[in-house]
Design a protein around this motif. Sequence first.
Motif, short mmCIF file in Angstrom:
data_model
loop_
_atom_site.label_atom_id
_atom_site.label_comp_id
_atom_site.label_asym_id
_atom_site.label_seq_id
_atom_site.Cartn_x
_atom_site.Cartn_y
_atom_site.Cartn_z
N ALA A 9 -62.36 4.90 25.79
CA ALA A 9 -61.49 5.77 25.01
C ALA A 9 -61.30 7.12 25.69
O ALA A 9 -60.42 7.88 25.32
N SER A 10 -62.11 7.43 26.67
CA SER A 10 -61.98 8.72 27.34
C SER A 10 -60.76 8.73 28.24
O SER A 10 -60.49 7.76 28.94
N PRO A 11 -59.99 9.81 28.23
CA PRO A 11 -58.78 9.87 29.04
C PRO A 11 -59.10 10.03 30.53
O PRO A 11 -60.17 10.52 30.90
N HIS A 12 -58.16 9.59 31.34
CA HIS A 12 -58.29 9.79 32.79
C HIS A 12 -58.04 11.26 33.12
O HIS A 12 -57.28 11.93 32.44
N VAL A 13 -58.68 11.73 34.15
CA VAL A 13 -58.37 13.03 34.73
C VAL A 13 -57.81 12.69 36.10
O VAL A 13 -58.48 12.05 36.91
N TRP A 14 -56.58 13.08 36.36
CA TRP A 14 -55.88 12.71 37.57
C TRP A 14 -55.76 13.89 38.53
O TRP A 14 -55.53 15.02 38.10
N SER A 15 -55.90 13.61 39.82
CA SER A 15 -55.64 14.62 40.85
C SER A 15 -55.14 13.89 42.09
O SER A 15 -55.22 12.66 42.18
N ALA A 16 -54.60 14.64 43.02
CA ALA A 16 -54.09 14.05 44.26
C ALA A 16 -54.42 14.97 45.42
O ALA A 16 -54.74 16.15 45.25
N HIS A 17 -54.33 14.39 46.60
CA HIS A 17 -54.72 15.08 47.82
C HIS A 17 -53.86 14.53 48.96
O HIS A 17 -53.59 13.34 49.00
#
Length: 127
Positions: A9-17
């Motif tokens: 149920a925990s949301p994703h934390v998104w990042s990019a590089h």
Amino acid sequence: MGTSKSASASPHVWSAHASVFSGKPDPTWGVEDHVGEELERLWYSLPATDMTMPAAPPLGYRGCALLSTDRMWLAHRGVVELIVDTQHERRGDPARRFEQAVLASAPPGTIPPWVIAEVSANHVDSQ
């Protein structure tokens, strides 16, 4: 490889590089949830491949990465690799749509224009 979406149920934390050897720190940025989810859907639409990740050049653009809470995708020259824990799965993307979309998620001015031009113009022939 079990790459199904997490039932958590925990949301994703998104990042990019983006890996850009330019004498400056590599750009890193946050990615909005809807963009990360769209990139994940794009990944699942790509065909599986046994191609290896292309060797990175010593200078210049060496690919990009999308990271979520529990997985990472690496994209470079027509191959996208998903890494979950110690499992790796690769998919072919000769049009480099995934790579272009990751780079397009960066705030304006984050990615050097020559990188955008290289990725946009450099479609990879099927191998």
